[in-house]
Design a protein around this motif. Structure first.
Motif, PDB file in Angstrom:
ATOM      1  N   ARG A  23       0.853  -1.193   0.000  1.00 43.81           N
ATOM      2  CA  ARG A  23       0.000   0.000   0.000  1.00 43.81           C
ATOM      3  C   ARG A  23       0.885   1.238   0.000  1.00 43.81           C
ATOM      4  N   LEU A  24       0.464   2.256  -0.741  1.00 50.32           N
ATOM      5  CA  LEU A  24       1.185   3.510  -0.783  1.00 50.32           C
ATOM      6  C   LEU A  24       0.566   4.506   0.194  1.00 50.32           C
ATOM      7  N   ALA A  25       1.422   5.296   0.835  1.00 52.10           N
ATOM      8  CA  ALA A  25       0.941   6.347   1.733  1.00 52.10           C
ATOM      9  C   ALA A  25       0.374   7.488   0.893  1.00 52.10           C
ATOM     10  N   ARG A 186      -8.462   2.822  -5.788  1.00 50.15           N
ATOM     11  CA  ARG A 186      -9.914   2.716  -5.613  1.00 50.15           C
ATOM     12  C   ARG A 186     -10.300   3.220  -4.228  1.00 50.15           C
ATOM     13  N   ASP A 187     -11.387   3.974  -4.172  1.00 51.87           N
ATOM     14  CA  ASP A 187     -11.921   4.480  -2.897  1.00 51.87           C
ATOM     15  C   ASP A 187     -10.878   5.274  -2.120  1.00 51.87           C
ATOM     16  N   GLY A 188     -10.091   6.062  -2.843  1.00 55.90           N
ATOM     17  CA  GLY A 188      -9.128   6.918  -2.179  1.00 55.90           C
ATOM     18  C   GLY A 188      -7.873   6.226  -1.695  1.00 55.90           C
ATOM     19  N   GLU A 189      -7.665   4.980  -2.057  1.00 54.13           N
ATOM     20  CA  GLU A 189      -6.484   4.239  -1.627  1.00 54.13           C
ATOM     21  C   GLU A 189      -5.764   3.660  -2.839  1.00 54.13           C
ATOM     22  N   ILE A 190      -4.456   3.520  -2.709  1.00 54.58           N
ATOM     23  CA  ILE A 190      -3.655   2.834  -3.730  1.00 54.58           C
ATOM     24  C   ILE A 190      -2.933   1.680  -3.042  1.00 54.58           C
ATOM     25  N   LEU A 209      10.832  -0.826  -2.491  1.00 53.60           N
ATOM     26  CA  LEU A 209      10.449  -0.205  -3.754  1.00 53.60           C
ATOM     27  C   LEU A 209       9.307   0.784  -3.536  1.00 53.60           C
ATOM     28  N   LEU A 210       8.337   0.392  -2.695  1.00 54.86           N
ATOM     29  CA  LEU A 210       7.183   1.256  -2.459  1.00 54.86           C
ATOM     30  C   LEU A 210       7.546   2.466  -1.609  1.00 54.86           C
ATOM     31  N   THR A 211       8.291   2.239  -0.533  1.00 50.40           N
ATOM     32  CA  THR A 211       8.698   3.380   0.291  1.00 50.40           C
ATOM     33  C   THR A 211       9.632   4.295  -0.493  1.00 50.40           C
ATOM     34  N   VAL A 216      10.713   9.516  -3.146  1.00 48.76           N
ATOM     35  CA  VAL A 216      11.027  10.276  -4.354  1.00 48.76           C
ATOM     36  C   VAL A 216       9.957  11.334  -4.601  1.00 48.76           C
ATOM     37  N   LEU A 217       8.690  10.965  -4.474  1.00 49.61           N
ATOM     38  CA  LEU A 217       7.608  11.922  -4.703  1.00 49.61           C
ATOM     39  C   LEU A 217       7.624  13.020  -3.658  1.00 49.61           C
ATOM     40  N   ASP A 218       7.897  12.650  -2.422  1.00 51.04           N
ATOM     41  CA  ASP A 218       7.942  13.643  -1.351  1.00 51.04           C
ATOM     42  C   ASP A 218       9.025  14.689  -1.637  1.00 51.04           C
ATOM     43  N   ARG A 219      10.206  14.227  -2.042  1.00 50.13           N
ATOM     44  CA  ARG A 219      11.295  15.152  -2.342  1.00 50.13           C
ATOM     45  C   ARG A 219      11.012  15.953  -3.608  1.00 50.13           C
ATOM     46  N   ALA A 220      10.369  15.335  -4.582  1.00 47.56           N
ATOM     47  CA  ALA A 220      10.062  16.042  -5.825  1.00 47.56           C
ATOM     48  C   ALA A 220       9.098  17.194  -5.579  1.00 47.56           C
TER      49      ALA A 220
END
Length: 233
Positions: A23-25, A186-190, A209-211, A216-220
């Motif tokens: 699951r992604l945060a 789906r339903d606001g979750e990935i 890989l997920l964290t 990466v997205l947080d820093r971007a």
């Protein structure tokens, strides 16, 4: 196009399947997807770009190849046909020159469009000489809405299916595969399931890989104009 990319190494122990829920945060991911949308990138392209950064840093390379399952219904007559047409499309992502994440998003858009334009060529033909393909990670995102099955007078329920066998289905050589990460939005979750080769990776490797995508997205989002690096942290 893939001549300069080395084949993925085969695990010494061969192949043994493992499964892991993932699951992604949503905090960093939502902000990252907004950044991607502003640059004309789909959620799949944005997550793929972030994964490419993770893999490039892991391997210390300026480019990476990631496989993605595609529907394979590239002709209108195939849209309504019943059957398994899925093929794997290898996508080569270029991180050379230290691009910013915004620049990488544009490179990823072009790479995805070019790869999908050639999905008629099956991966087992493209890499069918017995050499493992130049990718060991597969990535997919399903973000279409769920369609309820409404049958008059019949109560319909959903039962859990058997464990996925994607690595055997989508990899010409499963012993050269590390993981197949399949996500559903789906339903606001990935979230979803990662199938991995126990002889090539541990559950911690797959979670990394997920964290890594989240980081990466947080820093971007925090510094979208900062050049990316492919060196190990």
């Amino acid at each position: 196009m893939f001549a300069a990319d080395p084949p993925a190494p085969r695990a010494p122990g061969g192949f043994e399947r493992g499964h892991l829920p993932v699951r992604l945060a949503r905090g960093p991911v939502d902000a990252g997807l907004e950044l991607g949308a502003a640059e004309g990138a789909t959620p799949f392209m944005t997550l793929l770009a972030a994964l490419a950064v993770v893999l490039a840093r892991r391997d210390g390379r300026g480019s990476v190849v990631i496989g993605t399952p595609a529907a394979g219904r590239f002709a209108a007559p195939l849209e309504g046909a019943v059957g398994q047409y899925t093929t794997v499309v290898p996508i080569r992502l270029d991180l050379a020159g230290g691009p910013t994440f915004r620049e990488l998003l544009h490179r990823t858009r072009s790479a995805v469009a070019e790869a999908l334009a050639h999905q008629r060529l099956p991966v087992d033909v493209l890499f069918g000489d017995g050499t493992p393909p130049p990718y060991n990670v597969l990535f997919a995102l399903h973000n279409y809405p769920a369609v309820p099955l409404d049958l008059p007078g019949i109560e319909v329920g959903q039962l859990p299916g058997p464990p996925a066998r994607h690595l055997e289905l989508y990899s010409p050589d499963p012993a050269a595969a590390l993981a197949c990460v399949g996500l559903v939005e789906r339903d606001g979750e990935i979230g979803g399931t990662a199938e991995y080769n126990r002889h090539a990776a541990t559950p911690e490797d797959v979670r990394g890989l997920l964290t890594g995508i989240e980081e990466v997205l947080d820093r971007a989002v925090a510094a979208p104009a900062s050049p990316l690096t492919t060196t190990r942290h």
